[in-house]
Design a protein around this motif. Sequence first.
Motif, PDB file in Angstrom:
ATOM      1  N   HIS A  20      32.392 -11.254 -24.269  1.00 53.48           N
ATOM      2  CA  HIS A  20      33.601 -12.084 -24.293  1.00 53.48           C
ATOM      3  C   HIS A  20      34.725 -11.545 -25.162  1.00 53.48           C
ATOM      4  O   HIS A  20      35.702 -12.245 -25.418  1.00 53.48           O
ATOM      5  CB  HIS A  20      33.204 -13.512 -24.688  1.00 53.48           C
ATOM      6  CG  HIS A  20      32.120 -14.046 -23.799  1.00 53.48           C
ATOM      7  ND1 HIS A  20      32.326 -14.242 -22.451  1.00 53.48           N
ATOM      8  CD2 HIS A  20      30.811 -14.331 -24.040  1.00 53.48           C
ATOM      9  CE1 HIS A  20      31.176 -14.669 -21.900  1.00 53.48           C
ATOM     10  NE2 HIS A  20      30.256 -14.719 -22.852  1.00 53.48           N
TER      11      HIS A  20
ATOM     12  N   PHE B 124      34.311 -13.490 -40.160  1.00 50.94           N
ATOM     13  CA  PHE B 124      35.215 -14.527 -39.682  1.00 50.94           C
ATOM     14  C   PHE B 124      35.282 -14.430 -38.173  1.00 50.94           C
ATOM     15  O   PHE B 124      35.490 -13.346 -37.622  1.00 50.94           O
ATOM     16  CB  PHE B 124      36.623 -14.361 -40.254  1.00 50.94           C
ATOM     17  CG  PHE B 124      37.619 -15.287 -39.598  1.00 50.94           C
ATOM     18  CD1 PHE B 124      37.552 -16.650 -39.839  1.00 50.94           C
ATOM     19  CD2 PHE B 124      38.559 -14.806 -38.697  1.00 50.94           C
ATOM     20  CE1 PHE B 124      38.432 -17.523 -39.200  1.00 50.94           C
ATOM     21  CE2 PHE B 124      39.443 -15.682 -38.051  1.00 50.94           C
ATOM     22  CZ  PHE B 124      39.377 -17.042 -38.319  1.00 50.94           C
ATOM     23  N   THR B 125      35.076 -15.572 -37.502  1.00 48.78           N
ATOM     24  CA  THR B 125      35.192 -15.595 -36.046  1.00 48.78           C
ATOM     25  C   THR B 125      35.958 -16.831 -35.590  1.00 48.78           C
ATOM     26  O   THR B 125      35.830 -17.899 -36.187  1.00 48.78           O
ATOM     27  CB  THR B 125      33.808 -15.574 -35.365  1.00 48.78           C
ATOM     28  OG1 THR B 125      33.993 -15.715 -33.951  1.00 48.78           O
ATOM     29  CG2 THR B 125      32.896 -16.693 -35.865  1.00 48.78           C
ATOM     30  N   THR B 126      36.741 -16.645 -34.543  1.00 48.29           N
ATOM     31  CA  THR B 126      37.400 -17.801 -33.942  1.00 48.29           C
ATOM     32  C   THR B 126      36.512 -18.412 -32.858  1.00 48.29           C
ATOM     33  O   THR B 126      36.839 -19.446 -32.305  1.00 48.29           O
ATOM     34  CB  THR B 126      38.740 -17.381 -33.303  1.00 48.29           C
ATOM     35  OG1 THR B 126      38.533 -16.197 -32.536  1.00 48.29           O
ATOM     36  CG2 THR B 126      39.791 -17.110 -34.365  1.00 48.29           C
TER      37      THR B 126
ATOM     38  N   TYR C   9      41.392  -7.788 -42.960  1.00 44.24           N
ATOM     39  CA  TYR C   9      41.583  -9.005 -42.182  1.00 44.24           C
ATOM     40  C   TYR C   9      40.271  -9.778 -42.188  1.00 44.24           C
ATOM     41  O   TYR C   9      39.199  -9.175 -42.111  1.00 44.24           O
ATOM     42  CB  TYR C   9      42.003  -8.687 -40.747  1.00 44.24           C
ATOM     43  CG  TYR C   9      42.371  -9.933 -39.967  1.00 44.24           C
ATOM     44  CD1 TYR C   9      43.581 -10.571 -40.204  1.00 44.24           C
ATOM     45  CD2 TYR C   9      41.488 -10.502 -39.059  1.00 44.24           C
ATOM     46  CE1 TYR C   9      43.911 -11.740 -39.538  1.00 44.24           C
ATOM     47  CE2 TYR C   9      41.812 -11.669 -38.383  1.00 44.24           C
ATOM     48  CZ  TYR C   9      43.024 -12.283 -38.627  1.00 44.24           C
ATOM     49  OH  TYR C   9      43.349 -13.445 -37.990  1.00 44.24           O
TER      50      TYR C   9
ATOM     51  N   SER D 288      44.686 -18.896 -37.975  1.00 42.58           N
ATOM     52  CA  SER D 288      43.607 -18.984 -36.974  1.00 42.58           C
ATOM     53  C   SER D 288      42.525 -19.916 -37.479  1.00 42.58           C
ATOM     54  O   SER D 288      42.016 -19.743 -38.584  1.00 42.58           O
ATOM     55  CB  SER D 288      42.924 -17.627 -36.763  1.00 42.58           C
ATOM     56  OG  SER D 288      43.767 -16.706 -36.198  1.00 42.58           O
TER      57      SER D 288
ATOM     58  N   LEU E 157      39.359  -4.133 -39.082  1.00 40.27           N
ATOM     59  CA  LEU E 157      40.226  -3.827 -40.215  1.00 40.27           C
ATOM     60  C   LEU E 157      39.624  -4.336 -41.519  1.00 40.27           C
ATOM     61  O   LEU E 157      39.063  -5.431 -41.565  1.00 40.27           O
ATOM     62  CB  LEU E 157      41.592  -4.486 -40.027  1.00 40.27           C
ATOM     63  CG  LEU E 157      42.382  -4.046 -38.798  1.00 40.27           C
ATOM     64  CD1 LEU E 157      43.706  -4.792 -38.747  1.00 40.27           C
ATOM     65  CD2 LEU E 157      42.607  -2.540 -38.811  1.00 40.27           C
TER      66      LEU E 157
HETATM   67  C1  ANZ Z   1      33.545 -13.205 -32.287  1.00 43.58           C
HETATM   68  C2  ANZ Z   1      34.383 -13.347 -31.105  1.00 43.58           C
HETATM   69  C3  ANZ Z   1      34.017 -13.661 -29.823  1.00 43.58           C
HETATM   70  C4  ANZ Z   1      35.717 -13.160 -31.397  1.00 43.58           C
HETATM   71  C5  ANZ Z   1      34.975 -13.729 -28.850  1.00 43.58           C
HETATM   72  C6  ANZ Z   1      36.715 -13.222 -30.480  1.00 43.58           C
HETATM   73  C7  ANZ Z   1      36.344 -13.521 -29.176  1.00 43.58           C
HETATM   74  P1  ANZ Z   1      42.513 -13.885 -34.681  1.00 43.58           P
HETATM   75  O1  ANZ Z   1      42.685 -14.895 -33.590  1.00 43.58           O
HETATM   76  O2  ANZ Z   1      43.536 -12.810 -34.665  1.00 43.58           O
HETATM   77  O3  ANZ Z   1      42.302 -14.490 -36.033  1.00 43.58           O
HETATM   78  N1  ANZ Z   1      38.065 -10.191 -36.005  1.00 43.58           N
HETATM   79  C8  ANZ Z   1      37.763 -10.851 -37.140  1.00 43.58           C
HETATM   80  N2  ANZ Z   1      37.967 -10.081 -38.216  1.00 43.58           N
HETATM   81  C9  ANZ Z   1      38.432  -8.914 -37.745  1.00 43.58           C
HETATM   82  C10 ANZ Z   1      38.812  -7.699 -38.366  1.00 43.58           C
HETATM   83  N3  ANZ Z   1      38.761  -7.559 -39.706  1.00 43.58           N
HETATM   84  N4  ANZ Z   1      39.250  -6.677 -37.594  1.00 43.58           N
HETATM   85  C11 ANZ Z   1      39.276  -6.811 -36.248  1.00 43.58           C
HETATM   86  N5  ANZ Z   1      38.911  -7.918 -35.605  1.00 43.58           N
HETATM   87  C12 ANZ Z   1      38.480  -8.965 -36.337  1.00 43.58           C
HETATM   88  O4  ANZ Z   1      41.153 -13.077 -34.313  1.00 43.58           O
HETATM   89  C13 ANZ Z   1      39.913 -13.450 -34.815  1.00 43.58           C
HETATM   90  C14 ANZ Z   1      38.875 -12.673 -34.051  1.00 43.58           C
HETATM   91  O5  ANZ Z   1      39.126 -11.271 -34.240  1.00 43.58           O
HETATM   92  C15 ANZ Z   1      37.495 -12.965 -34.565  1.00 43.58           C
HETATM   93  O6  ANZ Z   1      36.749 -13.749 -33.639  1.00 43.58           O
HETATM   94  C16 ANZ Z   1      36.821 -11.600 -34.488  1.00 43.58           C
HETATM   95  O7  ANZ Z   1      36.255 -11.546 -33.194  1.00 43.58           O
HETATM   96  C17 ANZ Z   1      37.942 -10.631 -34.619  1.00 43.58           C
HETATM   97  F1  ANZ Z   1      34.641 -14.028 -27.617  1.00 43.58           F
HETATM   98  O8  ANZ Z   1      34.477 -13.126 -33.383  1.00 43.58           O
HETATM   99  B1  ANZ Z   1      35.841 -12.893 -32.885  1.00 43.58           B
END
Ligand code: ANZ
Length: 820
Positions: free
Chosen positions: A347, A250-252, A336, A232, A333
């Motif tokens: 979102h 960590f964020t995508t 991760y 990712s 988690l």
């Molecule tokens: C903010 C955000 C905004 C996210 C949004 C998503 C959508 P993948 O693609 O599987 O890598 N994430 C990060 N660490 C996590 C953890 N330890 N346990 C559960 N969820 C976690 O997914 C990355 C996204 O999963 C990250 O991006 C985070 O949520 C979440 F509109 O950040 B996201």
Amino acid sequence: DVHYDVHAVEKKWLPVWERLDPFRADDAVVTSGEKPKRYALTMFPYPSGDLHMGHAEVFALHDVIARYWRFRGYEVLNPMGWDSFGLPAENAAIRNDEHPATYTYANIETQFESMKRYGISFDWSRRLHTSDPEYYRWTQWLFLKFRERGLAYRKNSPVNWCPNDQTVLANEQVLADGTCERCGAEVTKRELTQWYFKTTEYAQELYDALDGLQATWIDKVVNAQRNWIGRSEGAHVRFDVDGHDPITVFTTRPDTLWGATFMVVAADAKLAAELVSDEQRQALEDYVADVRKASDIDRLATDRPKTGVFLGVHAVNPVNGERIPVWASDYVLADYGTGAIMAVPAHDQRDLDFARAMDLPVRRVVDTGEDNPEESGVATSGNGTYVNSGPLDGLTDKTAGIHQVIELLEADGHGSGTVNFRLRDWLLSRQRYWGAPIPVIHCPVDGEVPVPEDQLPVELPELRGADLKPKGTSPLGAATEWVNVSCPTCGGPATRDTDTMDTFVDSSWYFFRYLSPHDDSQAFDPALAAAWGPIDLYIGGDEHAVLHLLYARFFTKVLRDMGLIDWDEPFSAYLSQGKVINNGRKMSKSLGNGVSLGEQLDSFGVDAVRLTLVFASPPEDNIDWADVSPAGSAKFLQRAWRLSGDVTSAPGVDPATGDVALRKATHKTVHEAAQLLESYRFNVVVARVMELVNATRKAIDSGCGPEDPAVREAAETVAILLSLVAPYTAEEMWERLGHEPTVAQVPWPTVDEALLVEDAVTAVVQIQGKVRGRLEVSPDISEADLEAAALADPAVQKAIDGREVRKVIVRAPKLVNIVV
Ligand code: ANZ
């Protein structure tokens, strides 16, 4: 003479092959470059019981290729061995109060005899068993080398625990529904100190190299590995926290940062315990006790009711300075990303559910044209226009948004672009007996001390029966004399590590040991690896898609970095066979639809069973045993065999003067078989051989007769091609045709190109429905070429006699109709 006894033929040829040993791979001709090499590998079996129909299928398919390559002039390495450590032997030993070796080696002998009878062209001089000390000595040596490189290490963390097998499991061994891949029990979590291989160090490379394998591996497996490695792209974002170190997430979707209205830390991560305020500590501890009971799968489920605890601290959103609360929950988690997230409830649905459950604010920052998540309760994740997002407002391009925010974060030191992988390090230690002991000594003074190389192997102590009962700690702990040793460094009292290695460690490198199975000075000879590697075709079940196949790729890359090999992917091509089922269902004891390989072999003979399995379908499709006819195969083999008795010309007769039609059929069959074999369409090859048998029979009975040299040529060709799937029948035919054994060693028949040209056919040319000309044309002439040829023909030109051609109807290759 009209009937042949399949079992007598099997008994006759086995000792001959054993004596002639035609399948022993010669290292010298390959290292010298005298002959080109092919390394054919099929997955080695686990020694539980005798061989079954699944083995029979995969070995039959595999042998087609190995034998074909030999015909084509390659020196073929085709080894076999046993993956002989593991739980079933241990469980049997507990049941029968014996040593696991008893069960293991008895089954190996049974399977060995079956494999020999089954006639696969294995090089038995390279036979190995992973449970032999001569083998696991090198498994242990590799472990130590990996450890020297920082690629094998111990850490304490929550791990998968199978309550039934009483051992830890790798992530790869937990099925999608959260159960143990071996026994089906619900996997739970435990906090334990365990050994790991650092597979994550190779995550990027393991991922990238999949592109190169796409063409020669099946898609399903390549995709499974891609998802498992789970690359990712995103960003690390740092949030300052009052009175604590900053929290990195960590964020995508760094572009949604203005919508981050709170943060969530994995409840069971150290970070949560570090951050929590004194007032909230008890609440967190109670909550974590509950969380430990749930599996990762449950925890990530979107429909799981959201629970959590406020940690009593606030963080600062780096883009707008907002103070946002930090929570702990189980939906994040621990292992991760960084184990912490910025929650963007508008979102991300899980964040939104959590916000609603805890009454936290929701702020939309991307307007997708859908209902506002603040009111609808449905998070939107699609493209749209940025709102409430400072410098991003009005922008519509997500990629640009992400880039812009990463630049912003990098400029003020609050984050950076990064790549995250789902792949975890491989947990390799097991609390079971029947495996390779981990060659490490724990010393109160010197800590972890590797067993000196000259003391390898660390052999298993003699334990049997009840000593082996799983009790949550390794049974090796009970062997006090074995456990207590002096420290190799300081000589003081120390203890051996009592865990054993996952059996997947043994199978991650067995294909290297086949190169030097008897070498007691090294794991394998690098010169032989250079000569024979990589494996040209690997055949085996795709249940190993993200286990064995990924681990073997990892090992190969590490061996390359150790300088032992100069190639970096182990399997140039990979083919997975379908399953043998019965009456539309998987064979199983409970359904009572199992088919015994032994009974099939006794009833129909080895060749008929092999032929049935190869002929039934393309290799990758399932075979329903209810739909096939081993009796029909046996009958066909009789027909083929009878040809060899009918030939009356002498061996060595020149076929050039033989019947042209039969010769054409023979040469076309050889030509097509080669093409079909190269693309693994083995079932079609069998069909072509059947056609050639029919054509030969016809030639003998009602055509050119048995004396014609073309009949000998055809019968010999049948024997050669048939040996790919039915080696006994083929050998018997070859002998009856007046040749010495073995047919497996003859060269591939040379195809006479002139005989591949199809005969001309006669095309009729009509004008106004009357025949005005005849042309000799190729049977595969195009409509346009036939039309041009017809119009250019002098007789036709004369008949048209200058009139205007209004219409030409062409039916290639036979008819042209001209309207004037
Ligand atoms: C903010 C955000 C905004 C996210 C949004 C998503 C959508 P993948 O693609 O599987 O890598 N994430 C990060 N660490 C996590 C953890 N330890 N346990 C559960 N969820 C976690 O997914 C990355 C996204 O999963 C990250 O991006 C985070 O949520 C979440 F509109 O950040 B996201």
